[in-house]
Design an enzyme around this catalytic site. Structure first.
Site, mmCIF file in Angstrom:
data_model
loop_
_atom_site.group_PDB
_atom_site.id
_atom_site.type_symbol
_atom_site.label_atom_id
_atom_site.label_comp_id
_atom_site.label_asym_id
_atom_site.label_seq_id
_atom_site.Cartn_x
_atom_site.Cartn_y
_atom_site.Cartn_z
ATOM 1 N N TRP A 46 16.768 31.881 -24.314
ATOM 2 C CA TRP A 46 16.932 32.663 -23.080
ATOM 3 C C TRP A 46 18.052 33.673 -23.205
ATOM 4 O O TRP A 46 18.021 34.710 -22.547
ATOM 5 C CB TRP A 46 17.013 31.784 -21.855
ATOM 6 C CG TRP A 46 18.226 30.935 -21.587
ATOM 7 C CD1 TRP A 46 19.094 30.382 -22.466
ATOM 8 C CD2 TRP A 46 18.655 30.503 -20.284
ATOM 9 N NE1 TRP A 46 20.041 29.641 -21.800
ATOM 10 C CE2 TRP A 46 19.793 29.692 -20.467
ATOM 11 C CE3 TRP A 46 18.188 30.716 -18.990
ATOM 12 C CZ2 TRP A 46 20.478 29.095 -19.402
ATOM 13 C CZ3 TRP A 46 18.863 30.120 -17.927
ATOM 14 C CH2 TRP A 46 19.997 29.321 -18.130
ATOM 15 N N ASP A 47 19.019 33.441 -24.085
ATOM 16 C CA ASP A 47 20.018 34.481 -24.368
ATOM 17 C C ASP A 47 19.325 35.753 -24.846
ATOM 18 O O ASP A 47 19.655 36.862 -24.415
ATOM 19 C CB ASP A 47 20.970 34.016 -25.469
ATOM 20 C CG ASP A 47 21.929 32.935 -25.053
ATOM 21 O OD1 ASP A 47 23.123 33.227 -24.895
ATOM 22 O OD2 ASP A 47 21.481 31.783 -24.876
ATOM 23 N N TYR A 92 28.398 26.568 -36.921
ATOM 24 C CA TYR A 92 27.727 25.939 -35.790
ATOM 25 C C TYR A 92 27.187 24.568 -36.187
ATOM 26 O O TYR A 92 26.699 24.380 -37.309
ATOM 27 C CB TYR A 92 26.568 26.805 -35.287
ATOM 28 C CG TYR A 92 25.802 26.180 -34.131
ATOM 29 C CD1 TYR A 92 26.261 26.311 -32.820
ATOM 30 C CD2 TYR A 92 24.647 25.433 -34.360
ATOM 31 C CE1 TYR A 92 25.578 25.720 -31.763
ATOM 32 C CE2 TYR A 92 23.953 24.840 -33.310
ATOM 33 C CZ TYR A 92 24.432 24.982 -32.018
ATOM 34 O OH TYR A 92 23.755 24.392 -30.988
ATOM 35 N N GLY A 172 19.541 24.709 -20.595
ATOM 36 C CA GLY A 172 20.461 25.826 -20.723
ATOM 37 C C GLY A 172 21.775 25.578 -20.017
ATOM 38 O O GLY A 172 22.746 26.300 -20.214
ATOM 39 N N ASP A 174 24.003 22.918 -20.209
ATOM 40 C CA ASP A 174 24.135 21.771 -21.094
ATOM 41 C C ASP A 174 24.819 20.538 -20.513
ATOM 42 O O ASP A 174 24.306 19.425 -20.616
ATOM 43 C CB ASP A 174 24.891 22.178 -22.360
ATOM 44 C CG ASP A 174 24.212 23.322 -23.098
ATOM 45 O OD1 ASP A 174 23.351 23.996 -22.514
ATOM 46 O OD2 ASP A 174 24.549 23.548 -24.266
ATOM 47 N N ARG A 206 34.830 22.977 -22.931
ATOM 48 C CA ARG A 206 33.614 22.540 -23.608
ATOM 49 C C ARG A 206 33.224 21.113 -23.192
ATOM 50 O O ARG A 206 34.032 20.392 -22.610
ATOM 51 C CB ARG A 206 33.829 22.581 -25.129
ATOM 52 C CG ARG A 206 34.108 23.960 -25.687
ATOM 53 C CD ARG A 206 32.917 24.883 -25.589
ATOM 54 N NE ARG A 206 31.788 24.384 -26.400
ATOM 55 C CZ ARG A 206 30.593 24.924 -26.409
ATOM 56 N NH1 ARG A 206 30.313 25.964 -25.654
ATOM 57 N NH2 ARG A 206 29.635 24.415 -27.159
ATOM 58 N N GLU A 404 31.712 34.688 -21.981
ATOM 59 C CA GLU A 404 30.516 33.863 -21.814
ATOM 60 C C GLU A 404 30.358 33.415 -20.366
ATOM 61 O O GLU A 404 29.263 33.457 -19.802
ATOM 62 C CB GLU A 404 30.617 32.649 -22.739
ATOM 63 C CG GLU A 404 29.420 31.723 -22.722
ATOM 64 C CD GLU A 404 29.571 30.552 -23.692
ATOM 65 O OE1 GLU A 404 28.620 29.755 -23.791
ATOM 66 O OE2 GLU A 404 30.640 30.435 -24.346
#
Length: 431
Positions: A46-47, A92, A172, A174, A206, A404
């Protein structure tokens, strides 16, 4: 005085437009755009769709290429994965080796909110080169239909009208507090791992390790069962009716029907999508809580509503799923919600006990969500509420740039810097 203010505003806007374009170009890896370097070095579902809306404003061919590359990673069953691993990266975790899919394009085995059909419709309607855009939309149309059919057939095989999600990452959103109880029932992984996200962003922004332990258990579960949709549907320890996915899917399905009509496409599969739209419209009332007067997600395994007020419930307006009474209630609630923090709309209501203004999806503001919510309010005639969302989001960009997400109390940027979908939504909606 007014003229000087306008000049200042104009120069500030020009600078923000320039910076937004530079952000997309800097994050372009040749056909797809990473959300930001380091923290998210791959193509997210979706980004990527949202980012195409930004490219559209200064490079239409590149915008369409973004969607083409995304759909090139589509599985044979129609799923569009939530991450496509086009190339290797050490920044990542978890990468393709952990996910274990054997597809032509390495990927994860879950999806994300299917906003891409709505984006394609928008890109076609607003294109400068209509002939070019029409050709692109026609070439992508069947893949969009396949994607929506996957959601309906694989994620709602019992025809309840409400698709299920198997992983918080699929939403999305999270680590939303809406998932806390459902996720707590998932076991933790029994192997050690090293997170990479904390090397890029402060841990206070996070998800916690206890959440990651369960996120990874689910990844292992999918791989262990060889991505068998029937087995996973019957045995997955996490099954949620996510109001955000349901709303975005519903809106996208209506946009697919509109696209088909615009393009003059005759496809019998569209009759099935129309049936599923009607089924969702009739089933959505089961996610409305009369006591709280709000739409919640539901833990399917316990058949209980996830009673935490998150902004996802407002996406029912974007989808056209709320009835007349519910629309008025949601508008009133949005105004109260907006007043509860300096900037709006916080992803978790500031009065909730689990609200954390800077921890990922437990409170911060996300511009692409607020854009969809504002569209919903605008479409339903609540222009003042839509304008408030837009002006606050513009103020956040003015204050902090293209982060973000944003702290709704201070306006501070959080998470990744120079973020693609924030820059894209600024170009598309704010500037």
């Amino acid at each position: 005085m007014t003229t000087n203010v306008n000049k200042v505003n104009s120069s500030e806007t020009a600078a923000l437009i320039k910076k937004a374009k530079e952000t997309l170009v800097a994050n372009d890896l040749g056909g797809y755009t990473v959300p930001t370097h380091g923290l998210y070095p791959f193509q997210w579902n979706w980004d990527s769709a949202i980012t195409a809306l930004g490219w559209k404003h200064f490079n239409e061919p590149r915008a369409w290429q973004e969607i083409e590359v995304l759909l090139d990673g589509q599985w044979d069953n129609g799923m569009v994965p939530h991450i496509l691993f086009h190339q290797d990266s050490t920044t990542y975790f978890p990468g393709p080796d952990v996910w274990g899919s054997d597809k032509r394009v390495k990927s994860t085995s879950i999806s994300q909110p299917p906003v891409v059909a709505s984006v394609v419709k928008d890109m076609l309607e607003t294109a400068d080169d209509k002939t070019f855009a029409r050709g692109k939309a026609e070439s992508l149309f069947s893949s969009l239909v396949d994607y929506h059919l996957w959601w309906y057939k694989e994620r709602d095989p019992l025809n309840t009208g409400l698709v299920v999600s198997y992983h918080p990452w699929e939403s999305g959103m999270d680590n939303s507090p809406a998932w806390d109880e459902a996720l707590a029932a998932v076991p933790c992984v029994d192997w050690e791992y090293e997170r990479r996200d904390l090397g890029h962003v402060d841990s206070s922004q996070r998800p916690h390790k206890s959440e990651y332990d369960r996120f990874l258990f689910l990844v292992d579960f999918f791989k262990k069962h060889k991505f068998d949709s029937e087995v996973i549907f019957n045995e997955c320890p996490y099954k949620v009716n996510d109001i955000g996915i349901i709303a975005i899917l519903h809106k996208g399905s209506k946009d697919i029907l509109a696209l088909g009509e615009t393009l003059g496409i005759q496809d019998e599969r569209l009759d099935y999508i129309a049936e599923r739209i009607a089924l969702t419209q009739s089933a959505i009332s089961t996610l409305w809580c009369p006591e709280a007067q709000y739409f919640y997600c539901r833990n399917v395994l316990t058949d209980t509503l996830c009673k935490v007020r998150t902004s996802a419930g407002m996406l029912t307006l974007f989808a056209g799923l709320a009835n007349t009474e519910q629309k008025e209630i949601l508008n009133t609630k949005a105004q109260q919600w907006n007043a509860a923090s300096q900037y709006c709309i916080a992803s978790t209501h500031p009065e909730e006990s689990r609200y954390e203004p800077q921890r990922y999806w437990r409170g911060p503001i996300w511009l692409h969500i607020n854009w969809m919510i504002a569209l919903g309010f605008e479409n339903e005639g609540f222009q003042q509420t839509a304008d408030k969302l837009q002006s606050d989001c513009r103020a956040l960009v003015d204050l902090s740039g293209y982060y973000e997400y944003f702290n709704p109390e201070t306006g501070a940027g959080c998470g990744g810097k120079d973020f693609s979908w924030t820059a894209a939504i600024a170009l598309h909606w704010l500037l």
